[in-house]
Enzyme design. Structure first.
Site, PDB file in Angstrom:
ATOM      1  CB  CYS A 196     -87.576   3.736  35.080  1.00  0.00           C
ATOM      2  SG  CYS A 196     -87.586   4.695  33.577  1.00  0.00           S
ATOM      3  CG  HIS A 222     -89.818   0.263  35.766  1.00  0.00           C
ATOM      4  ND1 HIS A 222     -90.717   1.251  35.459  1.00  0.00           N
ATOM      5  CD2 HIS A 222     -88.904   0.254  34.762  1.00  0.00           C
ATOM      6  CE1 HIS A 222     -90.358   1.812  34.307  1.00  0.00           C
ATOM      7  NE2 HIS A 222     -89.265   1.228  33.866  1.00  0.00           N
ATOM      8  CE  LYS A 269     -89.871  -3.063  29.347  1.00  0.00           C
ATOM      9  NZ  LYS A 269     -88.852  -2.028  29.167  1.00  0.00           N
ATOM     10  CG  ASP A 273     -93.495  -4.672  36.379  1.00  0.00           C
ATOM     11  OD1 ASP A 273     -93.547  -5.155  35.223  1.00  0.00           O
ATOM     12  OD2 ASP A 273     -92.898  -3.618  36.648  1.00  0.00           O
ATOM     13  CD  GLN A 327     -87.028  -6.042  31.731  1.00  0.00           C
ATOM     14  OE1 GLN A 327     -86.557  -6.862  30.924  1.00  0.00           O
ATOM     15  NE2 GLN A 327     -87.004  -4.748  31.495  1.00  0.00           N
TER      16      GLN A 327
HETATM   17  C1  LIG Z   1     -89.760  -4.152  35.322  1.00  0.00           C
HETATM   18  C2  LIG Z   1     -90.353  -3.111  34.427  1.00  0.00           C
HETATM   19  N1  LIG Z   1     -91.553  -2.598  34.703  1.00  0.00           N
HETATM   20  C3  LIG Z   1     -92.126  -1.673  33.918  1.00  0.00           C
HETATM   21  C4  LIG Z   1     -91.513  -1.206  32.783  1.00  0.00           C
HETATM   22  C5  LIG Z   1     -92.212  -0.158  31.962  1.00  0.00           C
HETATM   23  O1  LIG Z   1     -92.535  -0.620  30.694  1.00  0.00           O
HETATM   24  P1  LIG Z   1     -93.384   0.317  29.721  1.00  0.00           P
HETATM   25  O2  LIG Z   1     -92.603   1.577  29.586  1.00  0.00           O
HETATM   26  O3  LIG Z   1     -93.484  -0.440  28.458  1.00  0.00           O
HETATM   27  O4  LIG Z   1     -94.699   0.537  30.368  1.00  0.00           O
HETATM   28  C6  LIG Z   1     -90.247  -1.701  32.466  1.00  0.00           C
HETATM   29  C7  LIG Z   1     -89.503  -1.240  31.275  1.00  0.00           C
HETATM   30  O5  LIG Z   1     -89.070  -0.142  31.101  1.00  0.00           O
HETATM   31  C8  LIG Z   1     -89.662  -2.675  33.295  1.00  0.00           C
HETATM   32  O6  LIG Z   1     -88.449  -3.150  33.026  1.00  0.00           O
END
Ligand SMILES: Cc1ncc(COP(=O)(O)O)c(C=O)c1O
Lengths: 167, 422
Positions: free
Chosen positions: B380, B137, B239, B213, B216
């Site tokens: 993203c 991401h 999430k 990270d 998910q």
């Molecule tokens: C794998 C992963 N990393 C990071 C994020 C970013 O999450 P957040 O926008 O809550 O920081 C997401 C979700 O959008 C994600 O799916």
């Protein structure tokens, strides 16, 4: 709730399935401009050949949804052969059509308006097929799709202002 | 090697979820969209919130709101107690050794930026390498790209195989000499669950730290940071049934001790003079300013809700629902492309799809008229989209409140989309 037919008018789907002026132009003499919709990843590549203050040719490449692609196709038909001033007037008229949600934010447009030759005083150019995109304003998230090609054109017209645009 | 068995849930015979009862806890699922019932299939983007979470936040505001770590009066002490209790719940959820290893952040994006900014700036200089993957991401790409621009560090990437798994054939060479390996535990586009423990071990053998990270992962699978062998692990509250505005960085306490503060201000100091300051102890050293107190308490309630269901039961439910969806969608729509691993046991409940040449935006617009919410776009993860050769996909994702009727609604709506654009 506006129906899908408000958004996907037949003429839009026609431009999507049979895009006009699709392709590339040799640079130079043409110039190449890229537009991205950072929200969804849609991409427009615009090839613009301007001579003597006139858009003698333009081509569109890139990928995107039916709204961004059909808007690009209609834009290319509408602008081809026009003078830069005519193209700018179309750009303003199109943005005004889309501007219900952006208007208050878009200070630049208002400035154009205030300068005397803006949307207010001037006679709106005939929009033709472009009218079909009117329904997009009922789907606010799709406005960015519809304006992508036009924002890219705006870059091109700015580039053509000074003699040396990006190549 | 401490391999983590993602199918443990099925083996230990976790109870099936009572989805009907769960659904009645989520007020938003009673909302109608365009005269149709809401079919919410975008939990990978952000999950819905159960009444228990909303109530915990309201109760806090109605009975005991005050700033934390400051007042000596009763409600301030109670606010602080609840806030710190939420931290302890997160620590237990991921099997941290201590609540001092839990740093509250705004979201996982801030958690990773904290590591890049604080640990990265202290430990990485020109020529040092960080190993990431092509499926990250943007949250686990851009902070490192920013550091690369600023510091001239080298970024390396683990590439993908044709079926959307990490290509580990070249891992030894890639990991050699790097200082940090940063990997998503589960792809938010493909659903691929990565071999985190194996990668952490490879990182450690090469003398590198390992950052996960887990945005998910933590919401969907039992997470044990000791078993995974991570050094840093970030996740995000919204999430996992919690509110927006709250996330978490778990990190080894000794690393947190060594790291300089991230943001400066109140709350993160133990002393301030006109010529200097002394930072507070971990984890407060990294929590400058008034924190999102109600959000932390809401996230604590979300953890209670999830552990009440049992994370193994959550995982089992999602494996079963994903299996059903993969079969049903493929049977109903022979022209449907589904990205990512085919085996439900090695993926999460995230299904990215393409229907003929209908653009994802147009597809999700038609689905919306049927009340079906899916995400359309690049999710993203633009480098991953380039690898797939697309600019956008439509993505359906599942959580505890989804069941087969939601998959059926999706399948019917896809048929309508084909009719419309056919
Ligand atoms: C794998 C992963 N990393 C990071 C994020 C970013 O999450 P957040 O926008 O809550 O920081 C997401 C979700 O959008 C994600 O799916």
């Amino acid at each position: 709730m506006p129906g899908l037919e408000d958004l996907y008018r037949e003429i839009i789907l026609d431009h999507y399935r049979n895009p006009r002026n699709r392709g590339e132009l040799e640079c130079p003499p043409a110039h190449r401009y890229e537009g991205f919709n950072p929200l969804c990843g849609d991409e427009i590549v615009l090839y613009l050949d301007v001579r003597d203050e006139k858009v003698v040719d333009l081509k569109i490449a890139g990928q995107g949804c039916s709204i961004s692609q059909s808007s690009a196709s209609m834009m290319s038909s509408a602008v081809k052969g026009k003078t830069l001033d005519e193209a700018r007037a179309l750009l303003r008229a199109f943005k005004a059509m889309m501007s219900i949600h952006e208007a208050r934010l878009d200070a630049e447009d208002r400035e154009l308006g205030a300068n005397g030759q803006g949307a207010d005083g001037e006679e709106a150019p005939p929009m033709g097929d472009l009218e079909a995109l009117q329904g997009v304003v009922k789907f606010p998230v799709r406005i960015k799709c519809a304006t992508l090609a036009w924002n890219t054109l705006a870059q091109g017209l700015d580039g053509a202002n000074g003699s040396a645009g990006p190549s | 090697m401490a391999a983590v068995d993602h199918d443990r849930a099925a083996q230990v015979g976790a109870q099936p979820l009572d989805v009907k009862a769960i659904r009645s806890d989520f007020p938003i699922l009673d909302v109608e969209v365009n005269g149709r019932r809401l079919v919410y299939l975008d939990s990978a983007s952000s999950s819905q919130k159960p009444r228990q979470v909303l109530d915990a936040m309201t109760r806090y505001y109605e009975t005991t709101h005050a700033n934390v770590h400051r007042g000596v009066y009763a409600i301030a002490e109670e606010a602080t107690r609840q806030f710190e209790e939420a931290r302890a719940k997160l620590a237990r959820l991921v099997n941290a050794r201590s609540a001092r290893e839990i740093v509250f952040t705004k979201n996982v994006t801030e958690a990773i930026n904290l590591v890049a900014h604080s640990w990265g700036r202290r430990n990485l200089t020109a020529g040092d390498a960080v190993l990431l993957t092509e499926m990250e991401h943007h949250a686990n790409l851009v902070p490192w790209l920013m550091l690369a621009e600023e510091r001239g560090i080298e970024l390396r990437y683990i590439r993908l195989t044709a079926d959307g798994q990490l290509d580990l054939s070249d891992l030894d060479r890639l990991v050699d000499g790097v200082k940090l390996v940063g990997v998503t535990c589960m792809s938010n586009v493909l659903g691929t669950i990565n071999p985190v423990a194996e990668l952490a071990e490879a990182a450690h053998s090469a003398g590198a730290l390992f950052l996960a990270d887990a945005a998910q992962y933590v919401p969907h699978l039992a997470t044990d940071i000791q078993q995974l062998g991570c050094d840093f692990l970030g996740f995000t509250g919204h999430k996992m049934l919690g509110p927006t505005g709250i996330g978490c960085l778990w990190a080894r306490e000794d690393l947190l001790e060594e790291m300089p503060p991230f943001l400066g201000g109140g709350e993160m100091i133990s002393d301030v003079r006109l010529d200097g300051f002394l930072p507070a102890d971990v984890p407060w050293k990294f929590e400058a300013g008034t924190p999102p107190i109600a959000e932390a308490i809401g996230l604590g309630a979300a953890v209670d809700y999830l552990t009440g269901l049992g994370m193994d039961a959550v995982r089992r439910h999602e494996v079963e629902l994903t299996s059903y969806a993969l079969c049903k969608l493929a049977a109903d729509h022979p022209d449907l492309v589904i990205y990512g691993p085919a085996d439900p046991a090695s993926r999460g409940g995230v299904i990215s799809l393409a229907l003929g040449d209908i653009h994802a935006h147009d597809l999700s617009q038609v689905l919306d008229t049927a009340g079906v919410c899916v995400r359309a776009g690049h999710h993203c993860a633009k480098p991953l989209m380039r690898h797939l050769g697309v600019t956008a996909t439509a993505r359906a994702s599942f959580y505890v409140y989804n069941d087969e009727s939601d998959v059926d609604a999706l399948s019917e709506a896809l048929a309508e989309a084909r009719k419309f654009f056919g």
